[in-house]
Design a protein around this motif. Structure first.
Motif, short mmCIF file in Angstrom:
data_model
loop_
_atom_site.label_atom_id
_atom_site.label_comp_id
_atom_site.label_asym_id
_atom_site.label_seq_id
_atom_site.Cartn_x
_atom_site.Cartn_y
_atom_site.Cartn_z
N GLY A 113 -4.68 4.08 10.00
CA GLY A 113 -3.54 3.36 9.19
C GLY A 113 -3.98 2.54 8.24
O GLY A 113 -3.34 2.62 7.15
N THR A 114 -4.90 1.63 8.32
CA THR A 114 -5.26 0.72 7.33
C THR A 114 -5.86 1.43 5.97
O THR A 114 -5.42 1.17 4.86
N ALA A 115 -6.83 2.47 6.47
CA ALA A 115 -7.57 2.94 5.34
C ALA A 115 -6.67 3.89 4.41
O ALA A 115 -6.69 3.86 3.21
N TYR A 116 -5.87 4.49 5.27
CA TYR A 116 -4.76 5.60 4.41
C TYR A 116 -3.91 5.00 3.79
O TYR A 116 -3.49 5.34 2.34
N THR A 117 -3.26 3.79 4.21
CA THR A 117 -2.19 3.13 3.65
C THR A 117 -2.90 2.38 2.28
O THR A 117 -2.25 2.37 1.34
N VAL A 118 -4.00 1.93 2.36
CA VAL A 118 -4.56 1.05 1.31
C VAL A 118 -5.05 2.13 0.24
O VAL A 118 -4.55 1.93 -0.99
N TRP A 119 -5.56 3.13 0.69
CA TRP A 119 -6.00 4.20 -0.11
C TRP A 119 -4.50 4.83 -1.00
O TRP A 119 -4.72 4.87 -2.29
N THR A 120 -3.92 5.21 -0.55
CA THR A 120 -2.53 5.74 -1.07
C THR A 120 -1.77 4.73 -1.93
O THR A 120 -1.29 4.99 -3.12
N GLY A 121 -1.66 3.41 -1.48
CA GLY A 121 -1.13 2.27 -2.20
C GLY A 121 -1.82 2.10 -3.54
O GLY A 121 -1.22 1.95 -4.63
N ILE A 122 -3.22 1.94 -3.43
CA ILE A 122 -3.84 1.86 -4.56
C ILE A 122 -3.58 3.05 -5.77
O ILE A 122 -3.30 2.66 -6.75
N GLY A 123 -3.49 4.12 -5.08
CA GLY A 123 -3.47 5.36 -5.97
C GLY A 123 -1.83 5.37 -6.43
O GLY A 123 -1.82 5.39 -7.69
N ALA A 124 -0.92 4.82 -5.80
CA ALA A 124 0.61 4.91 -6.25
C ALA A 124 0.70 3.85 -7.27
O ALA A 124 1.38 4.25 -8.30
N VAL A 125 0.26 2.73 -6.85
CA VAL A 125 0.48 1.39 -8.03
C VAL A 125 -0.39 1.68 -9.18
O VAL A 125 0.09 1.69 -10.33
N GLY A 126 -1.65 2.32 -8.98
CA GLY A 126 -2.43 2.61 -10.29
C GLY A 126 -1.87 3.90 -10.90
O GLY A 126 -1.78 3.69 -12.16
N ALA A 127 -1.41 4.96 -10.45
CA ALA A 127 -0.77 5.83 -11.16
C ALA A 127 0.61 5.46 -11.64
O ALA A 127 0.92 5.90 -13.04
N PHE A 128 1.26 4.45 -11.13
CA PHE A 128 2.49 4.12 -11.84
C PHE A 128 2.34 3.29 -13.08
O PHE A 128 2.69 3.43 -14.10
N LEU A 129 1.17 2.43 -12.86
CA LEU A 129 0.68 1.75 -14.19
C LEU A 129 0.12 2.62 -15.37
O LEU A 129 0.48 2.46 -16.66
#
Length: 105
Positions: A56-72
């Motif tokens: 849960g931690t790994a997947y959440t952080v991975w997708t979160g970095i990707g989501a915010v990074g793609a947003f930027l």
């Protein structure tokens, strides 16, 4: 080391998502190849991180970095719109990522 793998996997997620956009539905060869390589490398690093981090931690952080990074990247490179609601949403994702990191062993 797992957190480093996870961070790098998240950066590669930003890369593959950005180049997927540039691939025009996989009709352009070079962006399509970069997408595939970055995607595979991102998955490999995520898998290495998951050796010791909870799923849960790994997947959440991975997708979160990707989501915010793609947003930027969308804002800076592709000229996507910026408004208060989108910025607040991205900020909440970042807050969730920080909380997830702080709550992990």
């Amino acid at each position: 080391m797992s957190w480093i793998y996870l961070f790098l996997a998240g950066l590669l997620e930003i890369i593959w998502a950005s180049f997927m956009k540039q691939s025009a539905g996989f009709t352009r060869l070079v962006p399509s190849l970069i997408t595939a390589v970055a995607l595979i490398d991102s998955f490999v690093l995520l898998a290495l991180a998951m050796r010791t981090l909870p799923l849960g931690t790994a997947y959440t952080v991975w997708t979160g970095i990707g989501a915010v990074g793609a947003f930027l990247v969308g804002i800076w490179i592709f000229g996507e719109p910026v408004n208060a609601a989108r910025l607040i949403a991205a900020g909440l994702i970042v807050a969730g990522l920080l909380l997830m990191k702080l709550s992990s062993r």
